[in-house]
Design a protein around this motif. Structure first.
Motif, PDB file in Angstrom:
ATOM      1  N   GLU A   1       0.826  -1.193   0.000  1.00  0.00           N
ATOM      2  CA  GLU A   1       0.000   0.000   0.000  1.00  0.00           C
ATOM      3  C   GLU A   1       0.867   1.253   0.000  1.00  0.00           C
ATOM      4  N   PRO A   2       0.538   2.233  -0.846  1.00  0.00           N
ATOM      5  CA  PRO A   2       1.299   3.491  -0.820  1.00  0.00           C
ATOM      6  C   PRO A   2       1.009   4.264   0.451  1.00  0.00           C
ATOM      7  N   ASP A   3       1.920   5.122   0.823  1.00  0.00           N
ATOM      8  CA  ASP A   3       1.720   5.951   1.998  1.00  0.00           C
ATOM      9  C   ASP A   3       0.549   6.903   1.771  1.00  0.00           C
ATOM     10  N   PRO A   4      -0.271   7.130   2.787  1.00  0.00           N
ATOM     11  CA  PRO A   4      -1.381   8.082   2.621  1.00  0.00           C
ATOM     12  C   PRO A   4      -0.839   9.483   2.380  1.00  0.00           C
TER      13      PRO A   4
END
Length: 252
Positions: A135-138
């Motif tokens: 998951e990419p960083d928010p």
């Protein structure tokens, strides 16, 4: 680190017995200096004078522990005039300059190989390094100006009404809440302020809003009368929620 070797039988060796104790102190100190500076047994005259006296140096030469220029020992090299050489320096277990430098280079190469093995490997060209996690960083929160149509939430209104009750101030009517909100938006816009969220700042305005006079009869105010058996805090909370529900019903 290099070391100056002293045989465990040196204390009773005839040459040690022939030299004075003070001269033997000079021998040990200069031996340490020679090992550190990698001079292969050569003692400069200036170093001999730094650590001892001429009488101590003569005692070492007389005992055969040092050689002065012009000596006749076939196993030891000749020092320069004014310098000395430590008798049988290499034969006494002391490493030569070349041996110590080779050992240091070998040790440095081994340390480098160890660091290279421990260092993270770079990915091949065109291949992205996997740092773990799919998951990419928010995205980071963005500070922005307040919207002209911004409105406080029910939670904001509830918190402000409870805080006003704690401070002994009357609750705000729906019209007063609208007025506070309008002034709040205008002030934040005029000042060019930016924020991620505006609820906290609005609550401060609402908590400190001073009403000009008590609300007129028939105004849309939820009284903070204490219910039978209930606490003051419970009553204020219930009143705040009732007011928020009324505001929501009016909007619909």
């Amino acid at each position: 680190m290099s070391y100056f070797a002293v045989d465990d039988g040196a204390h009773s060796h005839p040459k040690f017995m022939a030299a004075t104790n003070a001269a033997l102190g000079l021998w040990v100190r200069t031996g340490s200096w020679v090992a550190q500076q990698l001079t292969d047994g050569h003692v400069p005259g200036t170093v001999a004078k730094l650590y001892g006296t001429p009488a101590q140096a003569r005692s070492l030469v007389a005992a055969g522990l040092w050689h002065a220029a012009g000596h006749e020992c076939p196993r030891c090299p000749q020092p320069r005039n004014g310098d000395y050489y430590m008798h049988d320096y290499a034969a006494s277990g002391n490493k030569s300059r070349a041996e110590i430098k080779a050992r240091r280079e070998q040790s440095a190469a081994g340390s480098k190989r160890h660091r290279d093995r421990q260092a993270p490997k770079a990915p091949p060209p065109g291949e992205q390094l996997d740092l773990g996690g799919d998951e990419p960083d928010p995205p980071a929160p963005v500070r922005a100006p307040i919207r002209p149509d911004w409105q406080p939430t029910r939670e904001d209104i509830h918190a402000a009404q409870v805080a006003r009750g704690d401070a002994g101030l009357p609750p705000l009517t729906a019209d007063q809440i609208d007025s506070v909100t309008t002034k709040f938006i205008r002030r934040q816009t005029d000042d060019g302020r930016l924020a991620v969220a505006w609820g906290g700042r609005w609550r401060e305005w609402a908590e400190n809003e001073r009403t000009a006079s008590p609300p007129a009869p028939g105004s849309n105010v939820v009284p903070l009368a204490r219910a039978a058996g209930g606490s003051t805090a419970d009553t204020r909370a219930a009143a705040a929620f009732q007011l928020a529900a009324q505001l929501e019903a009016e909007e619909n």
